[in-house]
Each structure stands twice: as C-alpha cells, then as structure tokens.
Design a protein around this motif. Structure first.
Motif, short mmCIF file in Angstrom:
data_model
loop_
_atom_site.label_atom_id
_atom_site.label_comp_id
_atom_site.label_asym_id
_atom_site.label_seq_id
_atom_site.Cartn_x
_atom_site.Cartn_y
_atom_site.Cartn_z
N ARG A 22 4.93 2.18 1.13
CA ARG A 22 4.96 1.09 0.14
C ARG A 22 6.37 0.86 -0.39
NH1 ARG A 22 2.11 1.51 -5.65
NH2 ARG A 22 2.87 -0.42 -6.51
N ASP A 48 9.15 1.66 1.11
CA ASP A 48 9.96 1.10 2.20
C ASP A 48 9.72 -0.40 2.34
OD1 ASP A 48 10.94 3.59 2.70
OD2 ASP A 48 9.67 3.98 4.45
N LYS A 49 8.45 -0.79 2.24
CA LYS A 49 8.12 -2.20 2.36
C LYS A 49 8.75 -3.00 1.22
CE LYS A 49 3.91 -3.07 3.62
NZ LYS A 49 2.45 -3.28 3.60
N ASN A 84 12.46 -3.25 1.79
CA ASN A 84 12.76 -4.24 2.83
C ASN A 84 12.65 -5.66 2.28
OD1 ASN A 84 13.34 -2.43 4.85
ND2 ASN A 84 11.24 -2.36 5.62
N GLU A 85 11.62 -5.90 1.47
CA GLU A 85 11.47 -7.24 0.88
C GLU A 85 12.65 -7.55 -0.03
OE1 GLU A 85 7.70 -7.20 -1.08
OE2 GLU A 85 6.57 -7.17 0.79
#
Length: 191
Positions: free
Chosen positions: A70, A72-73, A76-77
């Motif tokens: 989560r 990492d996501k 990235n966003e």
C-alpha cells in the motif's frame, strides 16, 4: 362540498365545520416527521459506517498479506503526480523561453527537440574541441607540448595517422621547449 370518506360512509365534524388542525396535533406531526428524518439519517450513517468497516477490514487483510504494498502504491502515485506537475512546469518554461527567443531574435534558434539529439550535439562539440586542442599541442601553441600517449581523452576513432605521429615526433624533437619556456626567453630578449 363536504367529501365523505368511502371507508367510513359518513363525514366527520372537522370536515363539516372546516376546523383547522390543533397546535398539539401539528406539534405531534412535526415531531413525527423529525423522528422519521432522524431514522433515515441514522440508517444511512449505519450503512456508510458498515461499508467503511468492511473497507478497513479488507485493507488490513491486504496489508497483512502484502506488507508495504500500500505504501509503495501511494509513493508511486505521489511520484507520478509530482513528475506530471514538474514536466508541465518545464514545458511551460520552455514555451516561454521559445516565445522570448522568438520575440528577441525574430526567429527560433536551432535547438534540439529531445535529449538524445542534445547529447549527440554535445558529443560532436566535445570531439571538435578535443581535435582542436590536439592540433594546438602539435603546433606548440597554448597548452604546451604533450604527447598523445599521455592524453587520457583519446577517442578510439581519432587515432592519428602515421604521418601525424611523425609530425608530433618531429615537433617534440625539433622544439623541446615548452610554450612557457619560449615565453620566458621572449621576455628576456625584450628586456
């Protein structure tokens, strides 16, 4: 005209005499509508709370199955948003620079359109500089006489021919003094 209720079969005195609704009955109806509104809101809030709990439970289970996914996501966003914003700002700056150059020069200068083209142009300029410096060294001007064997910037495709190497050897043997030594001698001669 009095309307008779078909279920009863007769008219009530409030219908016959046009009596307005009493304050107690109006207050009771208002309280009932308020209560119904509160019940609706409470049910909607309970449904939303249940949905949020299910979502939190699912996120917790996902976090337990794949820890760090989560974050990492989200990272990235954030990175993508930042890159889009920065690239947009760079594009705006480039447009402003182009407009300014067009305004000052009357036309746009020959600029590279992408990074590979810019790198190719920079590489060509660097090669031309290296060749110019080597020529100056062979002629004994500017940077002193240094052999090509000591030159760490030698490019494989720029290896001198045998005639150029002979010219280098002749220049170093016929004139062994550096440019600084020649400049000192010229200054002494003038004095």
């Amino acid at each position: 005209g009095v309307e008779i209720n078909p279920k009863r079969g007769y008219a009530v005195h409030t219908q016959v005499y046009d009596i307005p609704i009493s304050r107690e009955r109006a207050a009771s109806a208002l309280e009932q509508s308020i209560l119904e509104e509160r019940v609706k809101r409470g049910r909607a809030m309970m449904a939303e709370r249940k949905k949020n709990q299910e979502k939190e439970q699912k996120e917790w289970e996902d976090t337990m199955k794949n820890p760090g996914l989560r974050e990492d996501k989200e990272a990235n966003e954030r990175r993508e948003r930042t890159m889009r914003r920065l690239l947009g700002e760079i594009e705006e700056d480039n447009k402003k620079k182009e407009e300014r150059a067009k305004e000052v020069l009357g036309e746009l200068p020959d600029l590279p359109k992408d990074s590979m083209e810019a790198l190719d142009q920079a590489l060509e300029l660097a090669r031309a500089d290296v060749l110019r410096i080597r020529k100056m060294r062979r002629e004994g001007r500017g940077l002193g006489i240094v052999s090509d064997e000591a030159d760490l910037s030698r490019i494989a495709s720029d290896k001198p021919s045998a005639a150029e190497e002979d010219a280098d050897v002749a220049a170093t043997t016929s004139n062994p003094k550096s440019s600084a030594a020649r400049a000192r001698e010229a200054a002494e001669a003038e004095a």
